[in-house]
Design a protein around this motif. Structure first.
Motif, PDB file in Angstrom:
ATOM      1  N   GLU A 180      10.634  15.194  27.197  1.00  0.00           N
ATOM      2  CA  GLU A 180      10.243  16.110  28.034  1.00  0.00           C
ATOM      3  C   GLU A 180      11.757  16.854  28.852  1.00  0.00           C
ATOM      4  N   TRP A 181      12.463  15.619  29.074  1.00  0.00           N
ATOM      5  CA  TRP A 181      13.524  16.625  29.856  1.00  0.00           C
ATOM      6  C   TRP A 181      14.609  17.021  29.245  1.00  0.00           C
ATOM      7  N   VAL A 182      14.809  16.849  27.505  1.00  0.00           N
ATOM      8  CA  VAL A 182      15.024  17.976  26.761  1.00  0.00           C
ATOM      9  C   VAL A 182      14.796  19.408  27.048  1.00  0.00           C
ATOM     10  N   ALA A 183      13.419  19.244  26.352  1.00  0.00           N
ATOM     11  CA  ALA A 183      12.447  20.753  26.459  1.00  0.00           C
ATOM     12  C   ALA A 183      13.001  20.749  28.045  1.00  0.00           C
ATOM     13  N   HIS A 184      12.625  20.672  29.248  1.00  0.00           N
ATOM     14  CA  HIS A 184      13.407  21.554  30.314  1.00  0.00           C
ATOM     15  C   HIS A 184      14.679  21.804  30.386  1.00  0.00           C
TER      16      HIS A 184
ATOM     17  N   SER B 275      23.842  34.209  32.142  1.00  0.00           N
ATOM     18  CA  SER B 275      25.952  34.916  32.217  1.00  0.00           C
ATOM     19  C   SER B 275      25.901  35.888  31.538  1.00  0.00           C
ATOM     20  N   ALA B 276      25.166  36.735  30.573  1.00  0.00           N
ATOM     21  CA  ALA B 276      25.469  37.695  29.269  1.00  0.00           C
ATOM     22  C   ALA B 276      25.147  38.654  29.367  1.00  0.00           C
ATOM     23  N   GLY B 277      24.020  38.962  30.571  1.00  0.00           N
ATOM     24  CA  GLY B 277      23.062  39.626  30.995  1.00  0.00           C
ATOM     25  C   GLY B 277      22.167  40.587  29.661  1.00  0.00           C
ATOM     26  N   VAL B 278      22.029  39.867  28.837  1.00  0.00           N
ATOM     27  CA  VAL B 278      21.379  40.505  27.754  1.00  0.00           C
ATOM     28  C   VAL B 278      20.148  39.772  27.930  1.00  0.00           C
ATOM     29  N   GLN B 279      18.534  39.964  27.222  1.00  0.00           N
ATOM     30  CA  GLN B 279      17.321  39.629  27.515  1.00  0.00           C
ATOM     31  C   GLN B 279      17.221  38.650  26.294  1.00  0.00           C
ATOM     32  N   GLY B 280      17.935  38.373  25.134  1.00  0.00           N
ATOM     33  CA  GLY B 280      17.772  37.872  24.176  1.00  0.00           C
ATOM     34  C   GLY B 280      16.508  37.893  23.718  1.00  0.00           C
ATOM     35  N   GLN B 281      15.803  36.480  23.010  1.00  0.00           N
ATOM     36  CA  GLN B 281      14.430  36.148  23.084  1.00  0.00           C
ATOM     37  C   GLN B 281      14.415  35.228  24.109  1.00  0.00           C
ATOM     38  N   ASP B 282      12.404  34.442  23.732  1.00  0.00           N
ATOM     39  CA  ASP B 282      12.302  33.623  25.147  1.00  0.00           C
ATOM     40  C   ASP B 282      12.402  33.002  24.198  1.00  0.00           C
ATOM     41  N   LEU B 283      12.323  31.328  24.200  1.00  0.00           N
ATOM     42  CA  LEU B 283      11.753  30.040  23.705  1.00  0.00           C
ATOM     43  C   LEU B 283      10.934  29.200  24.359  1.00  0.00           C
ATOM     44  N   LEU B 284      10.641  28.833  23.101  1.00  0.00           N
ATOM     45  CA  LEU B 284       8.961  27.795  23.417  1.00  0.00           C
ATOM     46  C   LEU B 284       9.761  26.319  23.204  1.00  0.00           C
ATOM     47  N   VAL B 285       9.318  25.561  23.630  1.00  0.00           N
ATOM     48  CA  VAL B 285       9.823  23.869  23.030  1.00  0.00           C
ATOM     49  C   VAL B 285       8.916  23.486  22.670  1.00  0.00           C
ATOM     50  N   VAL B 286       8.128  22.678  22.177  1.00  0.00           N
ATOM     51  CA  VAL B 286       6.796  21.728  21.012  1.00  0.00           C
ATOM     52  C   VAL B 286       7.588  20.476  20.807  1.00  0.00           C
ATOM     53  N   THR B 287       6.156  19.454  21.397  1.00  0.00           N
ATOM     54  CA  THR B 287       6.545  18.079  20.839  1.00  0.00           C
ATOM     55  C   THR B 287       5.732  17.490  21.074  1.00  0.00           C
ATOM     56  N   LEU B 288       5.434  16.282  20.038  1.00  0.00           N
ATOM     57  CA  LEU B 288       4.416  15.765  19.693  1.00  0.00           C
ATOM     58  C   LEU B 288       4.831  14.432  19.804  1.00  0.00           C
ATOM     59  N   ASP B 289       3.868  13.731  19.297  1.00  0.00           N
ATOM     60  CA  ASP B 289       4.374  12.344  18.785  1.00  0.00           C
ATOM     61  C   ASP B 289       4.229  11.980  17.201  1.00  0.00           C
ATOM     62  N   GLN B 290       5.158  11.672  17.403  1.00  0.00           N
ATOM     63  CA  GLN B 290       5.730  11.549  15.563  1.00  0.00           C
ATOM     64  C   GLN B 290       3.481  10.737  15.104  1.00  0.00           C
ATOM     65  N   ARG B 291       3.864  10.251  13.671  1.00  0.00           N
ATOM     66  CA  ARG B 291       3.030   9.997  13.373  1.00  0.00           C
ATOM     67  C   ARG B 291       2.519   8.489  13.882  1.00  0.00           C
TER      68      ARG B 291
ATOM     69  N   ASP C  99      25.453  16.135  27.158  1.00  0.00           N
ATOM     70  CA  ASP C  99      26.703  16.436  26.654  1.00  0.00           C
ATOM     71  C   ASP C  99      25.538  17.110  25.146  1.00  0.00           C
ATOM     72  N   MET C 100      24.858  16.931  24.461  1.00  0.00           N
ATOM     73  CA  MET C 100      24.590  17.071  23.620  1.00  0.00           C
ATOM     74  C   MET C 100      22.804  17.686  23.484  1.00  0.00           C
ATOM     75  N   VAL C 101      22.838  17.914  24.563  1.00  0.00           N
ATOM     76  CA  VAL C 101      21.125  18.486  24.950  1.00  0.00           C
ATOM     77  C   VAL C 101      22.437  20.272  24.906  1.00  0.00           C
ATOM     78  N   ARG C 102      23.177  19.858  25.902  1.00  0.00           N
ATOM     79  CA  ARG C 102      24.350  21.235  26.329  1.00  0.00           C
ATOM     80  C   ARG C 102      25.164  22.186  24.909  1.00  0.00           C
ATOM     81  N   ALA C 103      25.061  20.896  24.390  1.00  0.00           N
ATOM     82  CA  ALA C 103      25.644  22.116  22.766  1.00  0.00           C
ATOM     83  C   ALA C 103      24.008  22.478  22.428  1.00  0.00           C
ATOM     84  N   MET C 104      23.582  21.220  21.901  1.00  0.00           N
ATOM     85  CA  MET C 104      22.262  22.569  21.488  1.00  0.00           C
ATOM     86  C   MET C 104      21.436  23.413  22.243  1.00  0.00           C
TER      87      MET C 104
END
Length: 290
Positions: free
Chosen positions: A47-51, A63-79, A274-279
């Motif tokens: 959840e912290w990664v998604a947020h 910062s870019a001043g452009v709309q771009g695309q919305d993002l949805l982040v989906v999580t689920l329990d692995q099998r 830092d990894m999540v920022r890079a992502m």
């Protein structure tokens, strides 16, 4: 505005859909990132990664001043994880002492994350009908990322799911036999039956990312044209960078693809801020802001 979460059950799989309301026009196309947790974990661990990803990509949007695309982040329990757990022992490894030690560790782990990858493909089929039953929006991009076991699943998905054009494996490995042969040696496990059945080796040879034509400069290479950010820890002992390095160094994504590799100094087997920022930066530059 803080991210929101909607929980949906699709074909018996509970998925959490995180979004940041009001980022763009409500009818604009949207990108979906599946982000998968690690072994012995659960969807809530991400959840912290998604947020953070939603908030940081939105900062880049402003910062870019452009709309771009919305993002949805989906999580689920692995099998066999979280609310989908059937046999806890199957999630264990070789390091535990008998009788808790899981002698089927190599087979169980591969079955779990490849099964989760197939769940991702299943959800790609059905998620639009649940999110936008009247065609309110179009999902224009499918993306995948994950931590550890989820990183393995991300690599597998990049090989097998042509609809996924961008992937971010975090402390994951594309070469399963390379990873597990080293792990077996460290744990005193012979790399042979019954720990490594021949029938299992046949499956891996047919399906693993490392057995694909990943060096080719044409459509025989399932990674060709895809955008991939590899995030690993230089001090990772569980999934060492050395197990991935040869594959990643030689991976050919072609002129239309993108390959970025960050091996974080002093970082072990963990996903850092830092990894999540890079992502987030990679997502904005390669998917959302283009």
């Amino acid at each position: 505005m803080a991210p929101s979460k909607e929980t949906i059950v699709i074909g018996g799989i509970t998925v959490n859909v995180y979004s940041l309301p009001g980022a763009t026009e409500p009818s604009a196309p949207v990108a979906v990132l599946f982000f998968l947790h690690g072994r012995t974990g659960k969807a809530g661990d991400c959840e912290w990664v998604a947020h953070s990803t939603l908030e940081w990509t939105d900062e880049l949007r402003m910062s870019a001043g452009v709309q771009g695309q919305d993002l949805l982040v989906v999580t689920l329990d692995q099998r066999n994880h979280g609310d989908r757990t059937v046999d806890q022992r199957s999630n264990g490894g070789w390091r535990e002492n008998p009788p808790a030690r899981n002698d089927r560790h190599a087979v169980d782990m591969y079955a779990i994350f490849t099964g989760t990858s197939r769940d991702v493909s299943f959800l790609i089929d059905f998620l639009p009908s649940y999110l936008y039953p009247s065609g309110e929006r179009t999902i224009s991009q499918w993306l995948v990322g994950g931590i550890s076991l989820g990183g393995h699943a991300a690599w597998y998905t990049l090989r097998h799911e042509p609809r996924v054009k961008l992937g971010i494996p975090v402390i994951g490995c594309p070469d399963y036999l390379g990873l597990m042969s080293d792990r077996a040696a460290l744990n005193g496990i012979p790399f042979e039956s019954p720990y490594i059945p021949q029938s299992f080796l046949t499956v891996v040879a047919q399906q693993d990312p490392a057995t694909a034509s990943y060096k080719a400069a044409d459509s025989s290479n399932p990674f060709y044209g895809k955008k991939i950010l590899v995030l690993s820890g230089a001090d990772d002992k569980l999934v060492p960078w050395t197990a991935s390095k040869e594959f990643v160094d030689n991976l050919n994504v072609g002129p239309e693809g993108a390959k970025e590799v960050i091996v974080a100094p002093g970082v072990g087997h963990k996903c850092t801020e830092d990894m999540v920022r890079a992502m987030s930066k990679f997502l904005w530059e390669q998917a959302l802001g283009v």
